[in-house]
Design a protein around this motif. Structure first.
Motif, mmCIF file in Angstrom:
data_model
loop_
_atom_site.group_PDB
_atom_site.id
_atom_site.type_symbol
_atom_site.label_atom_id
_atom_site.label_comp_id
_atom_site.label_asym_id
_atom_site.label_seq_id
_atom_site.Cartn_x
_atom_site.Cartn_y
_atom_site.Cartn_z
ATOM 1 N N PHE A 70 0.504 -1.211 0.167
ATOM 2 C CA PHE A 70 -0.002 -0.184 0.049
ATOM 3 C C PHE A 70 1.241 1.321 0.058
ATOM 4 O O PHE A 70 0.768 2.643 -0.636
ATOM 5 C CB PHE A 70 -0.755 -0.141 0.873
ATOM 6 N N ILE A 71 1.961 1.409 0.640
ATOM 7 C CA ILE A 71 2.601 2.496 1.097
ATOM 8 C C ILE A 71 3.628 2.477 -0.063
ATOM 9 O O ILE A 71 3.888 3.844 -0.658
ATOM 10 C CB ILE A 71 4.477 2.666 1.977
ATOM 11 N N ASP A 72 4.199 1.804 -0.998
ATOM 12 C CA ASP A 72 4.963 1.679 -2.681
ATOM 13 C C ASP A 72 3.123 1.960 -3.472
ATOM 14 O O ASP A 72 3.970 3.002 -4.341
ATOM 15 C CB ASP A 72 5.531 0.689 -2.810
ATOM 16 N N ALA A 73 2.095 1.529 -3.612
ATOM 17 C CA ALA A 73 1.386 1.975 -4.602
ATOM 18 C C ALA A 73 0.849 3.183 -4.444
ATOM 19 O O ALA A 73 0.664 4.558 -5.461
ATOM 20 C CB ALA A 73 0.005 1.431 -4.020
ATOM 21 N N LEU A 74 0.892 3.865 -3.017
ATOM 22 C CA LEU A 74 0.726 5.196 -3.040
ATOM 23 C C LEU A 74 1.575 6.475 -3.727
ATOM 24 O O LEU A 74 1.685 7.713 -3.969
ATOM 25 C CB LEU A 74 0.410 5.762 -1.258
ATOM 26 N N LYS A 75 2.799 5.942 -4.373
ATOM 27 C CA LYS A 75 4.078 6.784 -4.697
ATOM 28 C C LYS A 75 3.358 6.736 -5.921
ATOM 29 O O LYS A 75 4.061 7.714 -7.206
ATOM 30 C CB LYS A 75 4.840 5.913 -4.451
ATOM 31 N N ASP A 76 2.656 6.339 -6.834
ATOM 32 C CA ASP A 76 2.686 6.007 -8.291
ATOM 33 C C ASP A 76 1.820 6.292 -8.530
ATOM 34 O O ASP A 76 0.397 7.566 -8.213
ATOM 35 C CB ASP A 76 1.561 4.637 -7.868
ATOM 36 N N GLU A 77 1.781 6.889 -9.303
ATOM 37 C CA GLU A 77 0.391 8.556 -10.715
ATOM 38 C C GLU A 77 -0.780 7.648 -10.249
ATOM 39 O O GLU A 77 -1.671 9.087 -10.238
ATOM 40 C CB GLU A 77 1.017 8.279 -12.161
ATOM 41 N N SER A 78 -1.254 6.545 -9.918
ATOM 42 C CA SER A 78 -2.646 5.658 -10.538
ATOM 43 C C SER A 78 -3.047 5.968 -9.104
ATOM 44 O O SER A 78 -3.760 5.450 -8.375
ATOM 45 C CB SER A 78 -2.690 4.562 -10.903
ATOM 46 N N ALA A 79 -2.190 6.874 -7.274
ATOM 47 C CA ALA A 79 -2.852 6.290 -6.706
ATOM 48 C C ALA A 79 -4.281 6.940 -5.956
ATOM 49 O O ALA A 79 -5.006 6.180 -4.854
ATOM 50 C CB ALA A 79 -1.569 7.278 -5.501
ATOM 51 N N GLU A 80 -4.070 8.171 -6.962
ATOM 52 C CA GLU A 80 -6.170 8.407 -6.089
ATOM 53 C C GLU A 80 -6.996 7.517 -6.790
ATOM 54 O O GLU A 80 -7.945 7.124 -5.866
ATOM 55 C CB GLU A 80 -6.138 10.156 -6.726
ATOM 56 N N GLU A 81 -6.532 6.906 -7.956
ATOM 57 C CA GLU A 81 -7.873 6.149 -8.313
ATOM 58 C C GLU A 81 -8.033 5.252 -7.849
ATOM 59 O O GLU A 81 -9.215 4.768 -7.255
ATOM 60 C CB GLU A 81 -7.254 5.600 -10.068
ATOM 61 N N LEU A 82 -6.905 4.074 -6.707
ATOM 62 C CA LEU A 82 -6.636 3.299 -5.844
ATOM 63 C C LEU A 82 -7.265 3.782 -4.552
ATOM 64 O O LEU A 82 -8.285 2.574 -4.174
ATOM 65 C CB LEU A 82 -5.317 2.683 -6.055
ATOM 66 N N LYS A 83 -7.500 5.148 -4.028
ATOM 67 C CA LYS A 83 -7.575 5.331 -3.395
ATOM 68 C C LYS A 83 -9.003 5.502 -3.448
ATOM 69 O O LYS A 83 -10.303 4.298 -2.474
ATOM 70 C CB LYS A 83 -7.385 6.687 -2.352
ATOM 71 N N ASP A 84 -9.900 5.664 -4.523
ATOM 72 C CA ASP A 84 -11.308 6.126 -4.773
ATOM 73 C C ASP A 84 -12.044 4.362 -4.553
ATOM 74 O O ASP A 84 -13.403 4.474 -4.408
ATOM 75 C CB ASP A 84 -11.307 6.839 -6.328
ATOM 76 N N GLU A 85 -11.153 3.671 -5.604
ATOM 77 C CA GLU A 85 -11.716 2.142 -6.104
ATOM 78 C C GLU A 85 -11.975 1.448 -4.301
ATOM 79 O O GLU A 85 -13.091 0.710 -4.030
ATOM 80 C CB GLU A 85 -10.463 1.836 -6.117
ATOM 81 N N ILE A 86 -10.782 1.440 -3.123
ATOM 82 C CA ILE A 86 -11.053 1.486 -2.264
ATOM 83 C C ILE A 86 -12.584 2.158 -1.108
ATOM 84 O O ILE A 86 -12.887 1.686 -0.832
ATOM 85 C CB ILE A 86 -9.721 1.197 -1.143
ATOM 86 N N LYS A 87 -11.933 2.797 -1.235
ATOM 87 C CA LYS A 87 -13.362 3.914 -0.737
ATOM 88 C C LYS A 87 -15.305 3.748 -1.160
ATOM 89 O O LYS A 87 -16.110 3.275 -0.065
ATOM 90 C CB LYS A 87 -13.156 5.319 -0.954
ATOM 91 N N SER A 88 -14.837 2.884 -2.124
ATOM 92 C CA SER A 88 -16.174 2.592 -2.689
ATOM 93 C C SER A 88 -16.558 1.533 -2.332
ATOM 94 O O SER A 88 -17.784 1.055 -2.488
ATOM 95 C CB SER A 88 -16.422 3.345 -4.652
ATOM 96 N N SER A 89 -15.395 0.622 -1.712
ATOM 97 C CA SER A 89 -15.804 -0.736 -1.552
ATOM 98 C C SER A 89 -15.738 -0.442 -0.134
ATOM 99 O O SER A 89 -17.072 -1.026 0.242
ATOM 100 C CB SER A 89 -14.928 -1.374 -2.638
ATOM 101 N N CYS A 90 -15.170 -0.230 0.222
ATOM 102 C CA CYS A 90 -14.822 -0.135 2.263
ATOM 103 C C CYS A 90 -15.663 1.033 2.864
ATOM 104 O O CYS A 90 -15.946 1.265 4.360
ATOM 105 C CB CYS A 90 -13.560 0.037 2.398
ATOM 106 N N HIS A 91 -16.033 2.248 2.148
ATOM 107 C CA HIS A 91 -16.543 3.768 2.609
ATOM 108 C C HIS A 91 -15.573 4.045 3.335
ATOM 109 O O HIS A 91 -16.147 5.143 4.633
ATOM 110 C CB HIS A 91 -17.650 3.301 3.591
ATOM 111 N N TYR A 92 -14.392 3.701 3.637
ATOM 112 C CA TYR A 92 -13.475 4.522 4.396
ATOM 113 C C TYR A 92 -11.967 4.404 3.373
ATOM 114 O O TYR A 92 -11.713 3.175 2.669
ATOM 115 C CB TYR A 92 -13.360 4.249 6.396
ATOM 116 N N VAL A 93 -11.093 4.869 4.116
ATOM 117 C CA VAL A 93 -10.209 5.140 3.403
ATOM 118 C C VAL A 93 -8.900 5.205 5.006
ATOM 119 O O VAL A 93 -9.051 5.609 5.588
ATOM 120 C CB VAL A 93 -9.093 6.104 2.464
ATOM 121 N N ILE A 94 -7.784 4.473 4.929
ATOM 122 C CA ILE A 94 -7.459 4.516 6.399
ATOM 123 C C ILE A 94 -5.392 5.018 5.596
ATOM 124 O O ILE A 94 -4.825 4.343 4.519
ATOM 125 C CB ILE A 94 -7.193 3.384 7.242
ATOM 126 N N GLU A 95 -4.735 6.182 6.241
ATOM 127 C CA GLU A 95 -3.343 5.590 5.237
ATOM 128 C C GLU A 95 -2.310 5.538 6.172
ATOM 129 O O GLU A 95 -3.038 4.799 7.380
ATOM 130 C CB GLU A 95 -2.876 7.411 5.877
#
Length: 532
Positions: A70-95
């Motif tokens: 997850f830490i590595d993925a947040l450095k990627d350009e598609s990090a916001e897209e990943l966060k949005d996808e998780i948020k729609s599934s889990c209803h929350y994002v944890i740093e």
């Protein structure tokens, strides 16, 4: 078997977390810390597992690996897209720095910061209305945790380390949910009277649920409603007996905020999808709910507070829940107000099961009028008398009232289950055999000597609409007649045996000798006493 072992392991880890807090506060307080932190671990672990699954389409070997990914993925350009996808599934994002995995590591290395945990709680609460105010009962700055900043932090750190031993990565939701239920039951046992606010013993829950779900087990999209839901354990029983459990819709209301939060956590830990649960924090009698969308349900399950006080304000006579009855439940006893609220929200072909004190069966005045109206309308379907001392908050015997909205007959089945229990130190319990026997009597719906009675409307009318169970089911056990001749013979035999024993003792005493005169005097006095 492995699932049972998993459940035992999980329970022992969670219960040892309770040991850390037990010396500092009572069970009613430390349950909030323990259950809240377990829930945060569940949210955090589920989140990391989901992230890893989205990236690699498989389960991670460890949560630490998932966190690093997850830490590595947040450095990627598609990090916001990943966060949005998780948020729609889990209803929350944890740093990453606010994950439970990170907190447990910090606690092990003595640099845990409870301000970060508070921030984590706040972030979850603000991420979706589903989680609003969910952690408000956990005071991370309470003096109960210790004196001074360091000791308070250390207590929370110890708790985090202990609960981290629970392997949620390899635990399915049923095992986790059952462990959570077990903990709630244990807290109820330790808490005593206050437990009535949040817990219905499992045996009673099983009877209520099996009766209310009967004939509806295969219904897809079954709706179940508990207007006094406590920790939600009664609602959640429905999934054990439904053939399409993932489609069940759960509706529940709870007055106590901390108990309402417990119910919300309990729902998630049992894997109930957010769209299938509608829970509300509110007063069931003061204002009707739900009033929009779905308002009537296939199953209504209730264990309301017994003979609670309520306002019984005249305005309630215009309230649709009570207006058909012409009178209101008395101010000092809201039992029938709860019953009528539940019946109002029952579907025409549904079943309602409610636990109440026996007084509702025979008390007069307003309650008598309401009871007569219910009986004339055929709403009361069955009455089941339960054993005494089953509940943590009261030792009084209770009964289950089963209601239907519309049916052809007006007969009532009475079941006396008052002797179907296993005696316990604090509370009596009911085994699965007891539960099966009660449900079997309910389904047979016939008169069985000393156990059940199917009363016609005429029977009930003759009894002036009094539903007291002993009027219908006679469970009196006649004592065996005593044979006087046999008794006299036994008494003579006993007498003879006593005399024989006395003679043997006398013979032994007379054979005793001693050079000590005092001892010989005592022996002789004893011989005289026996010889009379």
């Amino acid at each position: 078997m492995a699932e049972q072992e998993n459940s035992k392991d999980l329970i022992s880890v969670l219960w040892s977390g309770a040991d850390i807090l037990r010396s500092k506060m009572d069970a009613n307080e430390y349950k909030d810390y323990l259950l809240g932190i377990v829930f945060y671990k569940y949210l955090s672990d589920s989140f990391l597992i989901k992230v890893y699954d989205l990236i690699y389409d498989e389960k991670p070997e460890t949560l630490k690996i998932a966190l690093n990914v997850f830490i590595d993925a947040l450095k990627d350009e598609s990090a916001e897209e990943l966060k949005d996808e998780i948020k729609s599934s889990c209803h929350y994002v944890i740093e990453p720095e606010l994950t439970y995995t990170n907190f447990a590591e910090a606690a092990r290395n003595n640099f845990f910061n409870r301000e970060q945990l508070q921030k984590a709680f706040n972030n979850i609460e603000q991420s979706d209305p589903l989680f609003a105010d969910l952690f408000t009962d956990i005071d991370l700055y309470s003096n109960r945790l210790g004196t001074g900043d360091q000791k308070q932090s250390d207590t929370i750190a110890s708790l985090l380390k202990e609960i981290d031993k629970a392997d949620l990565l390899n635990t399915d939701t049923d095992v986790l949910g059952n462990a959570y239920e077990y903990l709630i039951g244990q807290f109820a046992s330790e808490t005593g009277k206050k437990a009535g606010e949040f817990y219905t013993p499992q045996a009673v829950s099983k009877i209520l649920t099996r009766i209310a779900i009967s004939g509806q087990e295969s219904k897809k999209g079954l709706s179940v409603y508990d207007p006094c839901m406590g920790s939600g354990s009664l609602l959640l029983n429905a999934k054990k007996y439904a053939l399409e459990p993932i489609y069940i819709k759960y509706y529940g209301q709870e007055l106590m905020t901390s108990t309402y939060n417990l119910a919300r956590m309990n729902m998630f830990l049992h894997g109930i999808a957010p769209e299938n649960q509608r829970l509300r924090n509110g007063d069931t009698l003061d204002g009707d709910w739900p009033t929009e969308e779905e308002t009537d349900f296939n199953m209504v399950l209730m264990n309301p507070p017994y003979s609670a006080k309520w306002s019984a304000a005249a305005g309630f006579l215009q309230d649709e829940r009570f207006s058909d009855y012409g009178v209101l439940a008395p101010k000092s006893k809201a039992d029938y107000a709860f019953l009528l609220h539940g019946l109002y929200h029952l579907k025409n072909n549904g079943t309602m099961a409610i636990v109440l004190p026996h007084g509702v069966l025979f008390r007069g005045v307003a309650e008598g009028k309401i009871r007569e109206k219910l009986l004339r309308s055929g709403n009361i379907y069955a009455i089941i008398g339960l054993p005494a001392n089953l509940f943590y908050n009261t030792s009084i015997p209770t009964c289950i009232v089963v209601l239907k909205k519309h049916r052809d007959g007006r007969d009532v089945l009475f079941i006396d289950a008052s002797k179907k229990f296993k005696k316990g130190k604090k509370q009596n319990t009911m085994t699965d055999e007891h539960i099966d026997a009660i449900v079997d009597l309910y389904h047979k719906r016939e008169t069985i000597d000393k156990e059940s009675y199917l009363a016609s409307f005429e029977d009930i009318e003759k009894n002036d609409f009094n539903l007291n169970i002993p009027r219908y089911v006679d469970n009196f056990e006649k004592e065996e007649e005593i044979n006087l001749n046999e008794l006299l013979t036994e008494m003579k035999q006993t007498d003879d045996e006593i005399k024989k024993a006395q003679n043997e003792v006398l013979s032994c005493l007379k054979d005793l000798t001693s050079s000590d005169q005092d001892i010989m005097l005592s022996i002789n006095r004893l011989v005289e006493m026996i010889e009379g």
